[in-house]
Design a protein around this motif. Structure first.
Motif, PDB file in Angstrom:
ATOM      1  N   ASP A 291       0.846  -1.185   0.000  1.00 11.52           N
ATOM      2  CA  ASP A 291       0.000   0.000   0.000  1.00 11.52           C
ATOM      3  C   ASP A 291       0.888   1.245   0.000  1.00 11.52           C
ATOM      4  O   ASP A 291       1.671   1.463   0.927  1.00 11.52           O
ATOM      5  N   THR A 292       0.774   2.066  -1.035  1.00  9.81           N
ATOM      6  CA  THR A 292       1.599   3.276  -1.133  1.00  9.81           C
ATOM      7  C   THR A 292       1.350   4.214   0.042  1.00  9.81           C
ATOM      8  O   THR A 292       2.281   4.826   0.566  1.00  9.81           O
ATOM      9  N   HIS A 293       0.092   4.334   0.420  1.00 10.68           N
ATOM     10  CA  HIS A 293      -0.250   5.180   1.573  1.00 10.68           C
ATOM     11  C   HIS A 293       0.516   4.726   2.807  1.00 10.68           C
ATOM     12  O   HIS A 293       1.098   5.527   3.536  1.00 10.68           O
ATOM     13  N   MET A 294       0.535   3.402   3.049  1.00 14.99           N
ATOM     14  CA  MET A 294       1.249   2.871   4.210  1.00 14.99           C
ATOM     15  C   MET A 294       2.747   3.171   4.133  1.00 14.99           C
ATOM     16  O   MET A 294       3.371   3.573   5.129  1.00 14.99           O
ATOM     17  N   LEU A 295       3.333   2.986   2.955  1.00 20.03           N
ATOM     18  CA  LEU A 295       4.769   3.221   2.803  1.00 20.03           C
ATOM     19  C   LEU A 295       5.128   4.670   3.102  1.00 20.03           C
ATOM     20  O   LEU A 295       6.116   4.947   3.798  1.00 20.03           O
ATOM     21  N   VAL A 296       4.333   5.601   2.589  1.00 21.64           N
ATOM     22  CA  VAL A 296       4.630   7.017   2.804  1.00 21.64           C
ATOM     23  C   VAL A 296       4.476   7.374   4.276  1.00 21.64           C
ATOM     24  O   VAL A 296       5.290   8.111   4.840  1.00 21.64           O
TER      25      VAL A 296
END
Length: 639
Positions: A291-296
């Motif tokens: 999940d890109t949101h999680m990574l950021v």
């Protein structure tokens, strides 16, 4: 037993460790998490960030590896570095961590040399690891797992393990039950959200103890994350969608290991521009299963990066990424700014006149000890913090510092920006001088509060807690010398901030309750602001007042017998002078001692207009003293 379990869990060693590889070890004596840290300097900042997040309450055991075949100087540099890092990452932990120094390559050093080196390393480590518990030094070779030295190492490690277990705070039964429940997740469920966890708990008919509300679940997850058993990433915009990372290697090894990999690693990907910008679409391409949101959120919460828009302005991470999740944007106009990925050298020079204007001053902070330094984690967090003040319109790669058409310029060791209110600030770190220096240009006599110094001091206290520093206000022209020539001036025309007098504080609006270190943070709104600033940078000395040691060396040691005459001219009451004379009459060097007390009395009762070099020089010229030659010498030297 513990070390044998380590071997079973770890398997064959990897030739090049990327990022941090965690190993969960379960034994009758409790759960252990072992972190194998990559040794390449490109990973140091991410190492610190990750360990900070899992060292908040429980002490750790650090195995500090040094190559005994290297010179004593190189070994010392390695130990000092690891000591600084351990002090920084464990600054929030209430108990000292355990440190075992392990010597590698012992098989390539002859026995006599190894013996002498081992003693020197032990003595050095005892002196360096003062804030941690140094357990000992063991030299290991590569000839076998079960040599005598290896047995000694296992014994020391076991002792450290017992000590750490005794100091670890006990966690609740709910935490134990929750961790056991999470361990039952399948291998495909590496990352789940709180809402997914609560759904599983509600469907589990055997669950009668664990909460099924987000507000009650979050504290339990934070405790498990602090223990290093999971990674919990809080989503402030939508707490129900906060992430629980069950397989820590997903982020610590696969993400951090790739993002910060050296170019000669197989994990390396050319993701970042030369100014440390990684576009969001590149993050998605590189980690399509996450999940890109999680990574950021993960990288931002560790203070490794900022989410910025196309103008390099910092934006709210949660809100923007929520919009991305909803499909309203593909993220092409957003990037992550990583100071640790900047690959731009410091500009060759800047025009000295750039900061040589009214309302300009310089500031220098340097370590007191030769072996101390400002490590990369401090510098990178500082750059992220200072970026908040840029108000960005454009970030330059190869700028001329004299050009005002760019608001922010970054390089691998510093940053320069023009704020919208007209303030220009340059900050740079020079490793060989163990120094951080800054130049500030302020617009006119009305000065706004400068929080940048407060930011630097606070971040230094947090990320360099073992470093003793001294701070100076300096002439901005000396900043030019440092920046352009890379040379520390032979003599700094500076004023120690800790020695600034109350007279300065009284001359600045709102500064009466600030200590000396905060003096340049005051709001300079009075009519004398320019003159006050000129005095601060050492152009004039009157406002700062003489140092006692200078008064004694330049006056007391030259005309000791005139102490009373000088005291009278300074306006000290006759009764006070009589008391000084009676007190010191029988003492050796009574005149010098009396002169020192006279100067102290003058300092205590003198106002901002009388406790100055100008005043004392004028007194020496008076007929009652008659020291015109001495007065001229002092006028040349101090006025």
């Amino acid at each position: 037993m513990l070390f044998q379990n380590i071997y079973k869990a770890a398997g064959p060693p990897k030739p090049l460790t990327a990022g941090i590889i965690p190993y969960n070890i379960q034994s009758p004596r409790g759960n252990r998490v072992i972190y194998d840290l990559a040794g390449h300097p490109e990973y140091y900042t991410s190492h610190c960030a990750c360990i900070e997040a899992i060292s908040l309450s429980s002490p750790a055991i650090f195995l500090s590896l040094v190559d005994v075949s290297l010179s004593q100087k190189e070994i010392g540099k390695q130990l000092y570095y690891w000591s600084a890092m351990i002090s920084s990452v464990c600054s929030e932990c209430p108990h000292p961590s355990e440190v075992i120094v392990v010597g590698t390559h012992a098989d390539v050093v002859n026995k006599e040399s190894l013996l002498s080196r081992s003693k020197a390393i032990v003595d050095l480590a005892k002196a360096i690891f003062k804030k941690q518990h140094f357990r000992g030094f063991i030299a290991l070779d590569a000839t076998g797992r079960f040599s005598d030295n290896m047995k000694e190492f296992i014994g020391v490690l076991s002792e450290s393990n017992d000590s750490v277990v005794q100091q670890c705070p006990v966690i609740s039964t709910d935490c134990h039950i929750l961790y056991a429940f999470l361990q039952q997740m399948g291998p495909s469920e590496q990352v789940i959200t709180i809402s997914q966890l609560l759904s599983k708990l509600q469907a589990d008919e055997t669950n009668v103890l664990l909460p099924t509300e987000t507000s009650k679940m979050i504290p339990l997850l934070k405790i498990l994350s602090d223990k290093g058993l999971i990674l919990f990433i809080f989503n402030k915009h939508s707490p129900d969608e906060s992430w629980i990372v069950l397989q820590k290697s997903v982020l610590l090894e696969k993400v951090a290991g790739v993002l910060f990999a050296p170019k000669d690693f197989g994990e390396y990907r050319a993701l970042a521009s030369n100014i440390g910008l990684v576009p969001i679409p590149r993050i998605r391409e590189c980690f399509p299963d996450l999940d890109t949101h999680m990574l950021v959120e993960f990288l931002s919460q560790l203070k490794l990066c900022h989410l910025v828009d196309s103008t390099l302005k910092i934006v709210d991470t949660s809100q923007v990424l929520l919009d991305l999740t909803r499909g309203s944007d593909n993220g092409s106009c957003y990037s992550l700014f990583f100071p640790s990925l900047i690959n731009v050298d410091k500009p060759d020079s800047f025009d000295p006149a750039y900061f040589n204007t009214k309302g300009s001053f310089g500031w220098l902070m340097r370590t007191k000890e030769e072996h101390q330094f400002f490590h990369n984690r401090f510098l990178h967090v500082l750059m992220l913090t200072l970026m908040n003040g840029c108000g960005g319109t454009e970030m330059a790669c190869n700028p001329e510092l004299t050009s005002h058409n760019r608001s922010c310029i970054v390089w691998s060791t510093g940053i320069c920006w023009n704020r919208k209110d007209g303030v220009t600030i340059l900050v740079d770190v020079v490793e060989q001088f163990r120094s951080l220096y800054m130049a500030i240009s302020l617009p006119g006599p009305q000065y706004r509060e400068l929080t940048v110094l407060q930011d630097i001091q606070n971040i230094c206290n947090q990320f360099c807690p073992s470093v003793d520093v001294e701070e100076f206000v300096i002439d901005p022209r000396q900043v030019s010398t440092l920046f352009n020539k890379g040379v520390m001036p032979s003599s700094l025309s500076c004023v120690e901030i800790s020695e600034l007098k109350d007279a300065i504080l009284n001359n600045m609006s709102g500064a009466r309750d600030l200590n000396g270190k905060s003096v340049v943070l005051a709001e300079w709104t009075n009519a004398d602001a320019d003159a006050c600033l000129a005095k601060l940078i050492g152009i004039e000395n009157d406002l700062i007042g003489p140092k006692l040691e200078d008064l004694m060396n330049e006056i007391g040691a030259v005309i000791p017998s005139k102490w009373r005459d000088v005291g009278v001219q300074l306006g000290i009451a006759p009764g006070v002078l009589d008391g000084i004379q009676r007190q010191n009459a029988e003492k050796p060097r009574s005149c010098q001692v009396s002169f020192e007390q006279v100067f102290n009395e003058w300092r205590l009762q003198g106002s901002k207009t009388t406790y100055t070099w100008t005043h004392i020089i004028g007194i020496l010229r008076r007929p009652a003293i008659g020291e015109n030659d001495l007065a001229e010498t002092l006028a040349t030297k101090f006025k």
